[in-house]
Scaffold this motif. Structure first.
Motif, PDB file in Angstrom:
ATOM      1  N   LEU A   1      10.972  -5.649   1.354  1.00 27.95           N
ATOM      2  CA  LEU A   1      10.563  -4.956   2.791  1.00 27.95           C
ATOM      3  C   LEU A   1       9.727  -5.824   3.526  1.00 27.95           C
ATOM      4  N   GLY A   2       8.896  -6.905   2.848  1.00 27.98           N
ATOM      5  CA  GLY A   2       8.390  -7.739   3.856  1.00 27.98           C
ATOM      6  C   GLY A   2       9.230  -8.733   4.543  1.00 27.98           C
ATOM      7  N   ILE A   3      10.254  -9.077   3.765  1.00 26.94           N
ATOM      8  CA  ILE A   3      11.516  -9.992   4.476  1.00 26.94           C
ATOM      9  C   ILE A   3      12.174  -9.224   5.363  1.00 26.94           C
ATOM     10  N   VAL A   4      12.419  -7.975   5.089  1.00 26.12           N
ATOM     11  CA  VAL A   4      13.082  -7.173   6.065  1.00 26.12           C
ATOM     12  C   VAL A   4      12.513  -7.034   7.341  1.00 26.12           C
TER      13      VAL A   4
ATOM     14  N   TYR B   1      -0.793 -14.315  -4.312  1.00 26.29           N
ATOM     15  CA  TYR B   1       0.565 -14.096  -3.800  1.00 26.29           C
ATOM     16  C   TYR B   1       1.506 -15.103  -4.594  1.00 26.29           C
ATOM     17  N   TRP B   2       1.227 -16.220  -4.811  1.00 31.10           N
ATOM     18  CA  TRP B   2       2.122 -17.248  -5.326  1.00 31.10           C
ATOM     19  C   TRP B   2       2.764 -16.715  -6.473  1.00 31.10           C
ATOM     20  N   PHE B   3       1.784 -16.351  -7.464  1.00 30.88           N
ATOM     21  CA  PHE B   3       2.428 -15.692  -8.902  1.00 30.88           C
ATOM     22  C   PHE B   3       3.139 -14.350  -8.586  1.00 30.88           C
ATOM     23  N   SER B   4       2.801 -13.590  -7.587  1.00 31.39           N
ATOM     24  CA  SER B   4       3.252 -12.307  -7.192  1.00 31.39           C
ATOM     25  C   SER B   4       4.739 -12.514  -6.875  1.00 31.39           C
ATOM     26  N   ALA B   5       5.025 -13.439  -5.992  1.00 34.27           N
ATOM     27  CA  ALA B   5       6.323 -14.036  -5.475  1.00 34.27           C
ATOM     28  C   ALA B   5       7.041 -14.678  -6.580  1.00 34.27           C
ATOM     29  N   LEU B   6       6.425 -15.362  -7.381  1.00 33.78           N
ATOM     30  CA  LEU B   6       7.044 -16.170  -8.643  1.00 33.78           C
ATOM     31  C   LEU B   6       7.776 -14.764  -9.472  1.00 33.78           C
ATOM     32  N   ASN B   7       7.251 -13.778  -9.859  1.00 36.67           N
ATOM     33  CA  ASN B   7       7.694 -12.701 -10.486  1.00 36.67           C
ATOM     34  C   ASN B   7       8.054 -11.515  -9.739  1.00 36.67           C
ATOM     35  N   ALA B   8       8.585 -11.839  -8.506  1.00 42.79           N
ATOM     36  CA  ALA B   8       9.409 -10.866  -7.762  1.00 42.79           C
ATOM     37  C   ALA B   8      10.696 -10.894  -7.943  1.00 42.79           C
ATOM     38  N   HIS B   9      11.421  -9.647  -8.056  1.00 45.30           N
ATOM     39  CA  HIS B   9      12.820  -9.480  -8.301  1.00 45.30           C
ATOM     40  C   HIS B   9      13.514  -8.730  -7.230  1.00 45.30           C
TER      41      HIS B   9
ATOM     42  N   HIS C   1      11.137  -5.476  -6.756  1.00 45.22           N
ATOM     43  CA  HIS C   1       9.690  -5.344  -6.046  1.00 45.22           C
ATOM     44  C   HIS C   1       9.877  -5.071  -4.622  1.00 45.22           C
ATOM     45  N   TRP C   2       9.905  -3.767  -4.211  1.00 41.82           N
ATOM     46  CA  TRP C   2      10.182  -3.463  -2.933  1.00 41.82           C
ATOM     47  C   TRP C   2       9.348  -3.904  -1.764  1.00 41.82           C
TER      48      TRP C   2
ATOM     49  N   LYS D   1       0.905  -1.219  -0.042  1.00 40.45           N
ATOM     50  CA  LYS D   1       0.106   0.073  -0.047  1.00 40.45           C
ATOM     51  C   LYS D   1       0.825   1.285  -0.113  1.00 40.45           C
ATOM     52  N   VAL D   2       2.236   1.052   0.184  1.00 39.90           N
ATOM     53  CA  VAL D   2       3.122   2.235   0.396  1.00 39.90           C
ATOM     54  C   VAL D   2       3.962   2.314  -0.856  1.00 39.90           C
ATOM     55  N   VAL D   3       4.497   1.468  -1.309  1.00 36.30           N
ATOM     56  CA  VAL D   3       5.514   1.438  -2.517  1.00 36.30           C
ATOM     57  C   VAL D   3       4.860   0.985  -3.848  1.00 36.30           C
ATOM     58  N   PRO D   4       5.461   1.397  -4.787  1.00 36.48           N
ATOM     59  CA  PRO D   4       4.926   1.007  -6.142  1.00 36.48           C
ATOM     60  C   PRO D   4       4.730  -0.508  -6.119  1.00 36.48           C
ATOM     61  N   GLU D   5       3.663  -1.192  -6.881  1.00 41.05           N
ATOM     62  CA  GLU D   5       3.759  -2.563  -7.354  1.00 41.05           C
ATOM     63  C   GLU D   5       4.865  -2.946  -8.353  1.00 41.05           C
ATOM     64  N   ASP D   6       5.199  -2.101  -9.279  1.00 39.10           N
ATOM     65  CA  ASP D   6       6.020  -2.274 -10.141  1.00 39.10           C
ATOM     66  C   ASP D   6       7.381  -2.155  -9.789  1.00 39.10           C
ATOM     67  N   GLU D   7       8.195  -2.671 -10.788  1.00 41.37           N
ATOM     68  CA  GLU D   7       9.726  -2.737 -10.216  1.00 41.37           C
ATOM     69  C   GLU D   7      10.239  -1.405 -10.496  1.00 41.37           C
TER      70      GLU D   7
END
Length: 323
Positions: free
Chosen positions: A39-42, A145-153, A34-35, A23-29
């Motif tokens: 940031l979720g991991i951080v 969620y699954w495909f979003s993580a699959l395409n996250a860089h 993909h922040w 909700k805070v950072v852009p969805e695109d790269e």
């Protein structure tokens, strides 16, 4: 042993932080990243460290108590060297009396291990060759969620990629094997370096133990674990390595704060000379610096001088006190 509850708990925390940052950072790269996932991991790391911080403080206090008990433990070992049963009983009684727990030093690390294993398991199942509907609904995930993580860089490398990921596995992801190896390799080097620095920081504050067995353990932790990580880091997903790097950074900051607030007691059996290195020759510049450092330590530990002693009359009354 069923560890699904660990995988579900780690997934829940990761996905909640991902939703919040989405909700805070852009969805695109941005900068190839993909922040929201990074940031979720951080903040997954930060959450775990906050929860475990009271145990971390108890760990340090327990280590200080154990260091202070070393002279008494050596005395017991010498006294009961031929009676192991009595030795163990006396050591347990000493720990109970002084409120020291030798197992507390390992507890925070043991509690962090399931988190690392859980995140490793969750991210390793997210791969292009593992697209099964049942897999997408595991541990509280759904296909979005699954495909979003699959395409996250992360800087152009997929978050699930490893140093050993092949070109065939990367086909259609928009990432090149060189990019993945570069990002993964840099993170592995940072992970190895921060692991070494975290251990080195603690050893330099407490000193190298003169006992050969204890010194061997220190050497194993200082050199063995970083070398193991350097060679095994290639099998870890980039998201897991990122978790470890952030965790090490927080550990360094926490240790700096704790070492200032709870300085280690001086260990008479410890030395600041690393194993494998000779002590400086008398008369050399390094020898003079070492002596100066020892004098400063002794001065810091010595009782304050300058206060006038209180003279008392017989019976305990202070001389000059009002009658």
């Amino acid at each position: 042993m069923n560890l699904n509850w660990i995988y579900t708990g780690i997934s829940w925390l990761l996905l909640r932080w991902h939703d919040l940052w989405g909700k805070v950072v852009p969805e695109d790269e941005v900068l190839g990243t993909h922040w929201s996932w990074v940031l979720g991991i951080v903040f997954l790391v930060i959450t775990i460290r906050i929860v475990l911080f009271p145990l971390f403080v108890k760990q340090i206090k327990s280590q200080r108590a154990m260091q202070a008990l070393q002279p008494q433990l050596k005395e017991l070992q010498s006294k009961y060297k031929n009676d192991r049963e009595t030795l163990q009983r006396e050591m347990v009684e000493l720990y109970r009396k002084e409120k020291a727990n030798p197992l507390m030093g390992c507890l925070p690390l043991l509690l962090q291990a399931p988190v690392f294993i859980g995140l490793l398991h969750v991210l390793r199942r997210i791969r292009p060759d593992n697209v099964y509907e049942a897999n997408q609904w595991l541990y509280g995930w759904d296909p979005d969620y699954w495909f979003s993580a699959l395409n996250a860089h992360v800087f152009g490398a997929p978050i699930w990629g490893t140093f050993l990921t092949s070109a065939d596995q990367l086909e259609g992801t928009g990432s090149s094997p060189l990019t993945v190896k570069l990002v993964s390799g840099i993170l592995v080097l940072v992970m190895t370096a921060t692991t070494f620095l975290t251990t080195r920081q603690m050893i330099l504050k407490t000193g190298w133990n003169a006992d050969p067995q204890q010194r061997m353990i220190q050497k194993l932790m200082l050199y063995g674990i970083p070398v193991m990580l350097l060679f095994s880091g290639g099998i870890f997903p980039i998201g897991v390595i990122l978790y470890w790097v952030v965790n090490n950074g927080i550990s360094l900051a926490q240790q700096m704060w704790v070492l200032r607030k709870y300085p280690p007691p001086q260990n008479p059996t410890a030395t600041n000379t690393p194993p494998g290195k000779k002590a400086p020759k008398p008369g050399s510049k390094k020898h003079a610096e070492m002596l100066k450092e020892k004098q400063e330590r002794a001065k810091a530990l010595a009782p304050k001088v300058g206060a006038k002693p209180v003279n008392r009359k017989k019976g305990g009354a202070t001389r000059g006190a009002s009658k």
